[in-house]
Design a protein around this motif. Structure first.
Motif, PDB file in Angstrom:
ATOM      1  N   ALA A 281       0.766  -1.177   0.512  1.00  0.00           N
ATOM      2  CA  ALA A 281      -0.247   0.289   0.215  1.00  0.00           C
ATOM      3  C   ALA A 281       0.693   1.440  -0.308  1.00  0.00           C
ATOM      4  O   ALA A 281       0.395   1.512  -1.135  1.00  0.00           O
ATOM      5  CB  ALA A 281      -0.932  -0.007   0.965  1.00  0.00           C
ATOM      6  N   ALA A 282       1.607   1.522   0.477  1.00  0.00           N
ATOM      7  CA  ALA A 282       2.593   2.513   0.490  1.00  0.00           C
ATOM      8  C   ALA A 282       3.507   2.250  -0.361  1.00  0.00           C
ATOM      9  O   ALA A 282       3.985   3.468  -1.501  1.00  0.00           O
ATOM     10  CB  ALA A 282       3.441   2.399   2.047  1.00  0.00           C
ATOM     11  N   ARG A 283       4.123   1.262  -1.204  1.00  0.00           N
ATOM     12  CA  ARG A 283       4.783   1.505  -2.526  1.00  0.00           C
ATOM     13  C   ARG A 283       3.967   2.000  -3.387  1.00  0.00           C
ATOM     14  O   ARG A 283       4.049   2.998  -4.779  1.00  0.00           O
ATOM     15  CB  ARG A 283       4.981   0.120  -2.228  1.00  0.00           C
ATOM     16  N   HIS A 284       2.404   1.783  -3.167  1.00  0.00           N
ATOM     17  CA  HIS A 284       1.748   1.760  -4.841  1.00  0.00           C
ATOM     18  C   HIS A 284       1.155   3.363  -4.456  1.00  0.00           C
ATOM     19  O   HIS A 284      -0.201   3.502  -4.871  1.00  0.00           O
ATOM     20  CB  HIS A 284       1.169   0.580  -5.177  1.00  0.00           C
ATOM     21  N   ARG A 285       1.021   3.970  -3.002  1.00  0.00           N
ATOM     22  CA  ARG A 285       0.297   4.756  -2.377  1.00  0.00           C
ATOM     23  C   ARG A 285      -0.872   4.800  -2.943  1.00  0.00           C
ATOM     24  O   ARG A 285      -2.338   5.395  -3.138  1.00  0.00           O
ATOM     25  CB  ARG A 285       1.012   6.220  -3.234  1.00  0.00           C
ATOM     26  N   LEU A 286      -2.243   3.009  -2.032  1.00  0.00           N
ATOM     27  CA  LEU A 286      -2.802   3.056  -2.263  1.00  0.00           C
ATOM     28  C   LEU A 286      -3.745   2.411  -0.857  1.00  0.00           C
ATOM     29  O   LEU A 286      -2.924   2.423   0.008  1.00  0.00           O
ATOM     30  CB  LEU A 286      -3.504   1.618  -3.222  1.00  0.00           C
ATOM     31  N   ALA A 287      -4.856   2.999  -0.496  1.00  0.00           N
ATOM     32  CA  ALA A 287      -5.592   2.120   0.771  1.00  0.00           C
ATOM     33  C   ALA A 287      -4.982   1.174   0.685  1.00  0.00           C
ATOM     34  O   ALA A 287      -5.134  -0.133  -0.561  1.00  0.00           O
ATOM     35  CB  ALA A 287      -6.836   2.569   0.437  1.00  0.00           C
ATOM     36  N   PRO A 288      -4.869   0.350   2.210  1.00  0.00           N
ATOM     37  CA  PRO A 288      -4.338  -1.285   2.166  1.00  0.00           C
ATOM     38  C   PRO A 288      -4.860  -1.750   2.095  1.00  0.00           C
ATOM     39  O   PRO A 288      -5.425  -2.965   1.416  1.00  0.00           O
ATOM     40  CB  PRO A 288      -3.934  -1.043   3.899  1.00  0.00           C
ATOM     41  N   SER A 289      -7.033  -0.645   2.530  1.00  0.00           N
ATOM     42  CA  SER A 289      -8.171  -1.923   1.937  1.00  0.00           C
ATOM     43  C   SER A 289      -8.083  -2.186   0.295  1.00  0.00           C
ATOM     44  O   SER A 289      -8.619  -3.827  -0.294  1.00  0.00           O
ATOM     45  CB  SER A 289      -9.795  -1.214   2.611  1.00  0.00           C
ATOM     46  N   SER A 290      -7.705  -1.766  -1.013  1.00  0.00           N
ATOM     47  CA  SER A 290      -7.545  -1.061  -1.982  1.00  0.00           C
ATOM     48  C   SER A 290      -7.137  -2.399  -2.732  1.00  0.00           C
ATOM     49  O   SER A 290      -6.944  -3.757  -3.307  1.00  0.00           O
ATOM     50  CB  SER A 290      -8.064  -0.555  -2.569  1.00  0.00           C
ATOM     51  N   VAL A 291      -5.739  -2.526  -1.693  1.00  0.00           N
ATOM     52  CA  VAL A 291      -5.132  -3.681  -2.228  1.00  0.00           C
ATOM     53  C   VAL A 291      -4.710  -4.836  -0.985  1.00  0.00           C
ATOM     54  O   VAL A 291      -4.854  -6.012  -1.953  1.00  0.00           O
ATOM     55  CB  VAL A 291      -3.232  -3.021  -1.212  1.00  0.00           C
ATOM     56  N   SER A 292      -5.488  -4.803   0.021  1.00  0.00           N
ATOM     57  CA  SER A 292      -6.227  -5.785   0.069  1.00  0.00           C
ATOM     58  C   SER A 292      -6.828  -6.755  -0.772  1.00  0.00           C
ATOM     59  O   SER A 292      -6.749  -8.055  -0.946  1.00  0.00           O
ATOM     60  CB  SER A 292      -6.751  -6.110   1.430  1.00  0.00           C
ATOM     61  N   ALA A 293      -7.904  -5.714  -1.221  1.00  0.00           N
ATOM     62  CA  ALA A 293      -8.908  -6.676  -2.649  1.00  0.00           C
ATOM     63  C   ALA A 293      -8.295  -7.045  -4.022  1.00  0.00           C
ATOM     64  O   ALA A 293      -8.480  -7.945  -3.809  1.00  0.00           O
ATOM     65  CB  ALA A 293      -9.900  -5.589  -3.020  1.00  0.00           C
ATOM     66  N   HIS A 294      -7.432  -6.358  -4.311  1.00  0.00           N
ATOM     67  CA  HIS A 294      -6.271  -6.673  -5.382  1.00  0.00           C
ATOM     68  C   HIS A 294      -5.251  -7.839  -5.444  1.00  0.00           C
ATOM     69  O   HIS A 294      -5.466  -9.002  -5.913  1.00  0.00           O
ATOM     70  CB  HIS A 294      -5.270  -5.723  -5.923  1.00  0.00           C
ATOM     71  N   LEU A 295      -4.702  -7.879  -4.476  1.00  0.00           N
ATOM     72  CA  LEU A 295      -3.954  -9.299  -3.712  1.00  0.00           C
ATOM     73  C   LEU A 295      -5.188 -10.412  -3.655  1.00  0.00           C
ATOM     74  O   LEU A 295      -4.857 -11.607  -3.931  1.00  0.00           O
ATOM     75  CB  LEU A 295      -3.526  -9.147  -2.233  1.00  0.00           C
ATOM     76  N   ALA A 296      -6.485 -10.284  -3.137  1.00  0.00           N
ATOM     77  CA  ALA A 296      -7.409 -11.558  -2.718  1.00  0.00           C
ATOM     78  C   ALA A 296      -7.314 -12.041  -4.703  1.00  0.00           C
ATOM     79  O   ALA A 296      -7.576 -13.171  -4.586  1.00  0.00           O
ATOM     80  CB  ALA A 296      -8.376 -11.337  -2.511  1.00  0.00           C
ATOM     81  N   VAL A 297      -8.122 -11.216  -5.451  1.00  0.00           N
ATOM     82  CA  VAL A 297      -7.886 -11.651  -6.546  1.00  0.00           C
ATOM     83  C   VAL A 297      -6.892 -12.858  -7.476  1.00  0.00           C
ATOM     84  O   VAL A 297      -6.842 -13.651  -7.959  1.00  0.00           O
ATOM     85  CB  VAL A 297      -8.804 -10.417  -7.614  1.00  0.00           C
TER      86      VAL A 297
END
Length: 328
Positions: A281-297
């Motif tokens: 999330a810090a690396r890509h400047r995204l919200a942790p919740s968004s990164v978590s959703a992308h990782l799940a997919v």
């Protein structure tokens, strides 16, 4: 000729995986001369050509016959899941000279005239010095051929072990060996390796279990054996080698974005090393919740795997994910 490894009850409890940078170094050296291994490694071979010009590998070549025995002390089965190259090299340097001489003699017999050659006689006359010289050559080969790419190689090997460990947990040894390699057959407590280069033999594991080591450079072979006192070992081709050396170009990168979307493509492409949701999330400047959703997919699609380390969950590319990022 086949090698039959016979498992007892204790052996079933003592199967483990390990990564060996020392083993990878010797298999890289062997690959330089074995054209049947070149297909997946042409980009690497072109890149190391200049480094090769300054390497004298003649002493190692003498002990790496195309068919026959290679001294086990050159790459002893690791005692831990992952040991740094320096630790493995120190263990090699500490080889007992009497054992080294026995193994050197057995290996030199596999090449006509090798034992009687000046270099072969020197090894047998002073095995302690031979061990140190071979360690020196191995260290130079590591620095020139393997170390520059080790993070990439290690990530592939770790991804393979993560996949195989899930197979073992879900279906036991039968499922693991069924998918490992066509040359392996598991029947009634016996693992048969059909393309062993040594004479046909039966090896009772005698409670020592078996060590399984994925290798980047061993394809298409399966290497096995290791006589006492070494732990019986099977070295097999890691999954995903086909996409290992592919570098993404602009067309492939654009296609990946169109396939996955910009954020998922960036997360997948940037995972050169295992990372947590917070770090990504810090690396890509995204919200942790968004990164978590992308990782799940990405994980559900088989492009990522996850493992717990302490209080965090680390995500890393699977061999399929590596191949996709590489444009394969």
């Amino acid at each position: 000729m086949p090698l039959h490894m016979q498992f007892g009850a204790d052996d079933l409890l003592r199967c483990r995986f390990a990564i060996s940078p020392l083993c990878q170094t010797h298999e890289a050296v062997r690959t330089l001369r074995r054209t049947e291994r070149h297909g997946y490694h042409l980009p690497w071979l072109r890149r190391v050509r200049e480094a090769m010009a300054g390497l004298d590998l003649s002493e190692l070549w003498l002990l790496l016959p195309g068919r026959g025995y290679t001294p086990d002390f050159l790459g002893p089965p690791p005692e831990v899941p992952y040991a740094p190259f320096e630790d493995e090299l120190a263990r090699m340097r500490a080889t007992d000279p009497a054992m080294a001489r026995r193994e050197l003699a057995l290996s030199l017999e596999c090449t006509p005239g090798a034992a009687g050659s000046p270099r072969g006689r020197a090894m047998l006359d002073d095995p302690a010095r031979a061990v140190q010289r071979l360690a020196d050559v191995t260290e130079r080969a590591w620095r020139a051929l393997v170390e520059p790419d080790w993070p990439r190689l290690r990530a592939l090997l770790e991804a393979d072990i993560a996949y195989r460990s899930r197979q073992l947990a879900e279906g036991g040894l039968e499922r693991l060996f069924a998918d490992l390699r066509p040359a392996l057959r598991w029947t009634g407590g016996t693992l048969t390796i059909r393309n062993s280069v040594l004479p046909a033999q039966t090896q009772d594991l005698d409670g020592r279990g078996v060590l399984l080591m994925p290798s980047v450079f061993v394809w298409p072979d399966v290497i096995s054996g290791f006589a006492p006192p070494w732990q019986p070992t099977v070295i097999y081709p890691a999954r995903g080698v086909g996409g290992l050396w592919r570098e993404p170009d602009a067309v492939a990168a654009d296609a990946l974005v169109r396939l996955l979307g910009a954020s998922r493509a960036a997360i997948l492409s940037g995972l050169e090393e295992p990372a947590s949701t917070t770090a990504l999330a810090a690396r890509h400047r995204l919200a942790p919740s968004s990164v978590s959703a992308h990782l799940a997919v990405l994980r559900a699609a088989g492009l990522l795997s996850s493992r717990r380390q302490g209080h965090q969950v680390l995500y890393e590319r699977t061999p399929l994910g590596m191949a996709l990022v590489g444009g394969g």
